[in-house]
Structure formats: C-alpha cells, structure tokens
Design an enzyme around this catalytic site. Structure first.
Site, mmCIF file in Angstrom:
data_model
loop_
_atom_site.group_PDB
_atom_site.id
_atom_site.type_symbol
_atom_site.label_atom_id
_atom_site.label_comp_id
_atom_site.label_asym_id
_atom_site.label_seq_id
_atom_site.Cartn_x
_atom_site.Cartn_y
_atom_site.Cartn_z
ATOM 1 N N TYR A 180 1.432 -1.648 -0.254
ATOM 2 C CA TYR A 180 0.169 0.542 0.156
ATOM 3 C C TYR A 180 0.966 1.827 -0.074
ATOM 4 O O TYR A 180 1.743 1.245 0.109
ATOM 5 C CB TYR A 180 -0.925 -0.108 0.780
ATOM 6 C CG TYR A 180 -1.858 -1.189 1.504
ATOM 7 C CD1 TYR A 180 -2.813 -0.817 0.499
ATOM 8 C CD2 TYR A 180 -2.017 -1.771 2.187
ATOM 9 C CE1 TYR A 180 -4.006 -2.189 1.180
ATOM 10 C CE2 TYR A 180 -3.160 -2.819 2.800
ATOM 11 C CZ TYR A 180 -3.567 -3.208 0.936
ATOM 12 O OH TYR A 180 -4.425 -4.053 2.015
ATOM 13 N N GLU B 80 -5.944 -0.795 9.052
ATOM 14 C CA GLU B 80 -5.961 -0.708 10.105
ATOM 15 C C GLU B 80 -4.641 0.153 10.153
ATOM 16 O O GLU B 80 -3.910 0.167 11.089
ATOM 17 C CB GLU B 80 -4.931 -2.260 11.079
ATOM 18 C CG GLU B 80 -6.042 -2.894 11.240
ATOM 19 C CD GLU B 80 -6.460 -3.816 10.275
ATOM 20 O OE1 GLU B 80 -7.554 -4.088 9.170
ATOM 21 O OE2 GLU B 80 -5.981 -4.919 9.998
ATOM 22 N N ASN C 292 -9.753 0.860 2.336
ATOM 23 C CA ASN C 292 -9.877 1.021 0.819
ATOM 24 C C ASN C 292 -11.087 -0.069 -0.232
ATOM 25 O O ASN C 292 -11.284 -0.153 -0.871
ATOM 26 C CB ASN C 292 -8.735 -0.181 0.580
ATOM 27 C CG ASN C 292 -8.263 -1.197 1.229
ATOM 28 O OD1 ASN C 292 -8.997 -1.749 2.272
ATOM 29 N ND2 ASN C 292 -7.357 -1.905 0.833
ATOM 30 N N GLU C 293 -11.398 -0.275 1.097
ATOM 31 C CA GLU C 293 -12.072 -2.049 0.018
ATOM 32 C C GLU C 293 -13.781 -1.346 -0.123
ATOM 33 O O GLU C 293 -13.995 -1.674 0.699
ATOM 34 C CB GLU C 293 -12.229 -2.933 1.154
ATOM 35 C CG GLU C 293 -11.337 -4.011 0.707
ATOM 36 C CD GLU C 293 -11.350 -4.678 2.007
ATOM 37 O OE1 GLU C 293 -12.028 -5.168 2.479
ATOM 38 O OE2 GLU C 293 -10.690 -6.360 1.287
ATOM 39 N N GLU D 79 -6.046 -11.023 -0.761
ATOM 40 C CA GLU D 79 -5.987 -11.488 1.018
ATOM 41 C C GLU D 79 -6.798 -11.956 1.516
ATOM 42 O O GLU D 79 -7.540 -12.657 1.974
ATOM 43 C CB GLU D 79 -6.662 -9.731 1.266
ATOM 44 C CG GLU D 79 -5.731 -8.508 0.625
ATOM 45 C CD GLU D 79 -6.645 -7.777 1.598
ATOM 46 O OE1 GLU D 79 -7.024 -7.325 3.208
ATOM 47 O OE2 GLU D 79 -6.392 -5.915 1.469
ATOM 48 N N TYR E 206 0.712 -10.047 13.546
ATOM 49 C CA TYR E 206 -1.122 -10.524 12.654
ATOM 50 C C TYR E 206 -0.318 -11.704 12.369
ATOM 51 O O TYR E 206 -0.494 -12.329 11.796
ATOM 52 C CB TYR E 206 -0.829 -9.595 11.503
ATOM 53 C CG TYR E 206 -1.636 -9.764 10.799
ATOM 54 C CD1 TYR E 206 -2.394 -8.802 10.734
ATOM 55 C CD2 TYR E 206 -2.026 -10.766 9.903
ATOM 56 C CE1 TYR E 206 -3.813 -8.731 10.145
ATOM 57 C CE2 TYR E 206 -3.457 -10.705 8.857
ATOM 58 C CZ TYR E 206 -4.886 -9.249 9.269
ATOM 59 O OH TYR E 206 -5.885 -9.741 8.761
#
Length: 592
Positions: free
Chosen positions: A79, A125, A131-132, A212, A279
């Site tokens: 990103y 986050e 973005n979606e 993703e 994560y």
C-alpha cells in the site's frame, strides 16, 4: 491529511512488471480465454505476500524482501499510505522510512514483482483509512468511474487495474465496476469453492484471485492475541494454487504501528488496534522466519521452483536488562516546552482537526465555575470524548473519561480551580461506515448542571520536543538523590540505556506501568497498555540504538507508574498476555 476529503477512496491496484526482462518489451495482461494472467506473453500465476514499508524501518527493507523471495514468492503487494507521506497538507515526504522509490527498487533488485495499491486510503488497520469500497456505506459508481479515469490518465491504459472486496454479495456489488478486474478476499474460515464462485458471478472469465488470503489477524487492546492455524494456511494455499489461482497472503510480514499510526475499528464500540502488527504472520514483527513461513515455503515448492540456499536467519536479539527512570514532571507543568506557541482560546472545545493537530495529544484547560465540596459528576453526555481524556484539578489527577465505556467521573474543588483535560487520539477508525472519525472534545462537557466553557486549548508537539533532545538536553544535573517515586496522571519519565558496543534488536517491557507512549533516541515506538493487553512488549529495532553513546529513553505515563519506575529490555516479544478480557475475534467479523 485534509479530513474533509471523502473518506471512501476506492483502491485500484496494478502489477508493476519487472524491468529486468532480457528481451522484448515487458507486458502484463488478463487472458480471459484461458482464465489466467499473461506476463511477457506467457501464462503467469503470482504467489505474493503483503508487506508495508511504512511499518518497517528502511534499514530492514532489503532483509524482509529477501526472506520473502527465499520463501518462494514471486511478488509482493504494498500500500501507499498518503497520510504517511503528507502529514501536513501540501508538505510531502519521500525520504528515509518514507522513500517509496527506494523500496520499489529493492523489490526489483530482489527479483520480486510489485502489486501496488496506491492511496490515500488503505484500511490495513492504518490511522484514518479505508480501501475496500464495497465495505463503505455508499455505492457511488460515478465516483468509481472518476477514479478509474484518474488512474488511467496517470498510469496509462495498458495498466491492469483491479478491485478487491470482501467475500459477500453486498461488498462485491458496491466495490466492483465494469472495466476493472474484480478479485476477492477471504481467509481460512471459508469454503474456497464458494468464495471463488462468488468471484465468478462478478467476473465470469479470467484468473481466480484471492487478493488478501489471511495468514493471521490483528489485535485490539483488550483482545487475546489472534492466531491462525499454520496447517490451515498451508493446506488452503495449496488448494488455491492447484486450482491455478493467484494468491496474495495478507500479511506476510506485518511490522509495527510506530508512533500514532495504528487505526481502529468500530462495531458496537470503538476499539483501537495495538502497536504491534505482528499479525501472526509468516515473518514475525521483527522479521524473523516462523514455522508458518517454513510450511508455506514447502507448499509453494510443490507448484514452482523456489530459490536455492538457506533462509536468511533471524536478526540477533539482546536482553539489555533493567533501566530505572526518573520523573521529569507532570505534563501540565511543561507546556512552555511542549506547546511554545501557547493556547488558542475558545468558548467551546475545538476538535483536533479544527486545531490542525491531527495526531497524539491536546490539552484543554478551563476553571471550575463554582465550589464543589462533594463529588460532582463530570459528564460527556454525547459520547464526545474521542478517545480518552485524563482529567486533573490544580495538578491533581482525578480520573478519566473513555469513549463508549466511561462517560462519567466525579470532581471536587473550589471555584476558579484549574481543570486540565488531556485528550488522547487512540487512532482513527479505518473500516466501515464510521470512518468519519474526528478527535478531541467533540461536544461540551457538563459538570453537574454547568456547561464548561472558556477553554484554553494547547496543541502539544511532544514528538518535536523529544526529537530535539528534550528532556535530557533540558534537564539540570540530577541531585545526588533524584526523586524517583511515581505520580498519578500524565507524567514524563526519562532515563538512559548505557551502550555496550552492540546495537541489536530488543523488546521493551513496561511491567506494572499502566498506559502511555515511549520514545527511544527521539523515535516514537508507539503505545503501551499492559494493563489491558494483550501486547506486553514494544519492538525496538537495533539500528535505533547507539552502540557507543547513551541511549535516551522517554516515557509519557498517562495514569500511574509503578513504584520501581523500571523498564526491562528483553530478547523476545510478549504479545499474548491474558490481560485481555474479551474473546478473540474471528476473521468473519470484518475483512481487512
């Protein structure tokens, strides 16, 4: 970032072709007849992993990319968080940890293609972003067409633009647009065939793509540390690759929400994301290979040749031990240093955005309108404290107000007593319908029957002061017996980590401290909150430390420090304390 900008910018993404093609012009396209990508005239399947350069110090970029390449990936997905590059409107920064061009060059040198998802909004986050587009509350196809035209103007009509949305009909309906390739996101908790069947309803021909595929999940303060089963990840990855699908794993390395860059979610209440973005990814927060990475590499090796040679090792870690900190002073007494421009006066409170201070902390100051000999409720009647307020009277800490959870506290005092309300921005909502997330005191505070008015509002440049060498440079020489005892409320502490000739990665634990922020040698490591958990340590990259000079430590403790005022540098992280009270979120609750 201008907060009046529409918060719902769709993310288009494109594949940047490797510039090292030996012969012929590099090309990349979608082969609808054969349901695949074509790269340089040949069928192509990508196996990619997400990595965020904004969450990794630049001196570790090459190390992380090399490990991803050695794991068998042929692409990385990144990103571009525009608020990271444009913290103040019209002022751009593409140097150091923000040097996007350098990161792209390193990926190219390593042999990795780049799937670029340009900003300004990225969800992930990350502070204030989305973005979606299908997850946003509006379906504005004209807006999406405008963005498509904009990207084609700058990138050319041969660039492959695609959309990515969550695995629901509503998200795919609102997030897709004819003329851009529609891909889908999903994790290990769904049926692969059903998910790709949904993609096929919106994109009948072309390659199957999971943009993703969730290898792990995020943590909020108060959660348990999220974990996703390694065997499920490797098994589902293998199933998708055997179907010919292209897959991007989110995340392959998560990194760290340094400073104030963590985002937040809001479902039934506001929930801030922790500092670590580990994560539970194949590469840890510190970039170390995990069992999950080895399992993924083994799966990939069944479908494509992977590079020969050993995986680069974990970076060396050091347990530097304890450091005792000394008290500098409470925040309210340090305003000449932290807010040299002085206050803005306003009858009613102003937001962070109105004050043009978008991150960190601001201090609101007023006076008690009358004598309060008995406990009198201070109320945020419209839930207007965004996100946490630390309240003192005449320098004595009285308690706190917290968004969605603590809307009332009690005060006592005399008419004319000074009231200080320190407000903390805990990160803006970055997903869903509530991303218009302004910060500060967004409505009046009511004290008994009185509306508090006549405010002095201080923009606090804490990071600027510390980056300039404060408090160490501004301190008088310590007395033979410096005061080390803790004090309630927002208080600064400082100390030094002596050099030992090494500058290795380490992890800072603030055992028995309550909540606050830490800086090492002027760099903001992020928030700590061991009382709420689950994260108990902060990652300290070795290159931040000096092997030959004392290393300055500054801590802003917001509630109460322990009697010992010690911090501990460890050689391993602790991210999974049982301090969290709520149950672990499932990946079905939201999409990244």
């Amino acid at each position: 970032m201008d907060t009046k900008t529409v918060f719902s910018l769709l993310y288009f993404a494109f594949l940047a072709a490797n510039r090292t093609v030996v012969s012929g012009a590099p090309s990349f396209s979608i082969d609808y007849k054969n349901n695949c990508f074509q790269k340089d005239g040949k069928p192509f399947q990508y196996v990619s992993g997400s990595i965020h350069y904004s969450r990794i110090p630049h001196y570790y970029w090459k190390d992380r990319l090399l490990k991803m390449y050695m794991a068998g990936l042929n692409a990385v997905q990144i990103y571009v968080p525009w608020n990271f590059h444009e913290e103040k409107r019209g002022v751009y920064n593409f140097t150091g940890d923000r040097d996007l061009e350098n990161f792209l060059d390193l990926a190219n040198q390593t042999g990795l293609l780049v799937i670029l998802r340009p900003g300004p909004y990225i969800c992930a986050e990350w502070e204030m972003v989305e973005n979606e587009y299908g997850s946003y509350y509006t379906c504005d196809y004209n807006y999406m067409r405008h963005l498509r035209t904009l990207f084609q103007f700058f990138l050319g009509d041969k660039t492959v633009l695609f959309t990515t949305d969550g695995n629901t009909d509503r998200e795919m309906t609102c997030g897709t647009l004819e003329g851009m390739y529609a891909t889908i996101d999903f994790g290990t908790d769904v049926n692969i065939s059903q998910a790709f069947s949904r993609q096929r309803r919106f994109e009948p021909r072309g390659p199957l793509v999971n943009s993703e595929f969730y290898t792990g999940w995020l943590d909020h303060w108060g959660d348990q540390h999220a974990q996703v089963d390694t065997q499920k990840v490797s098994r589902m990855l293998g199933e998708m690759l055997s179907m010919g699908a292209s897959v991007n794993m989110y995340m392959f390395e998560g990194g760290t929400n340094f400073g104030y860059w963590n985002g937040a979610d809001h479902d039934n209440r506001f929930r801030s994301v922790v500092t670590s973005y580990d994560y539970n990814a194949p590469l840890s927060e510190a970039g170390d290979p995990t069992e999950k990475l080895l399992a993924i590499r083994d799966t990939i090796s069944k479908f494509r040749d992977i590079p020969m040679g050993p995986m680069p090792p974990a970076s060396p870690k050091m347990a530097y031990g304890f450091v005792t900190l000394t008290m500098v002073g409470n925040l309210s007494s340090l305003l000449d240093t932290l807010s040299p421009q002085g206050p803005v006066r306003s009858l009613y409170p102003l937001s962070f955005e109105e004050m043009k201070q978008y991150y960190g902390f601001m201090l609101y100051r007023t006076k008690l309108p009358r004598d309060l000999p008995e406990d009198t409720p201070l109320i945020s009647p419209l839930n207007g404290v965004h996100d946490r307020a630390y309240v003192s009277v005449c320098g004595v800490f009285q308690g706190l107000l917290e968004r969605d959870t603590t809307l009332v506290m009690n005060l006592t005092g005399k008419q004319g007593d000074q009231v200080d309300v320190l407000v903390e921005n805990m990160g803006r909502v970055n997903f869903g319908s509530k991303i218009n997330d302004f910060k500060g005191l967004l409505s009046n505070l009511i004290l008994g029957k009185d509306v508090l008015t006549d405010w002095q509002i201080y923009r606090l440049d804490i990071d600027g002061a510390i980056a300039s060498g404060w408090p160490q440079s501004g301190q008088r020489r310590s007395s033979p017996n410096p005061v080390r005892g803790p004090s309630d409320g927002p208080v600064f502490y400082q100390g030094t980590l002596p050099p030992n000739g090494l500058a290795w990665d380490t992890f800072l634990r603030l055992n028995e401290w309550t909540k606050g922020q830490v800086w090492i040698n002027g760099v903001n490591l992020g928030r700590y909150w061991p009382k709420r958990g689950p994260q108990q340590t902060l990652y300290v990259p070795g290159p931040l430390l000096s092997p030959t000079q004392p290393n300055n430590i500054t801590v802003l403790e917001l509630e109460r420090a322990p009697p010992h005022t010690r911090v501990l540098f460890m050689d391993r992280p602790q991210l999974n304390s049982t301090a969290g009270k709520t149950s672990q979120l499932q990946t079905t609750d939201r999409q990244t």
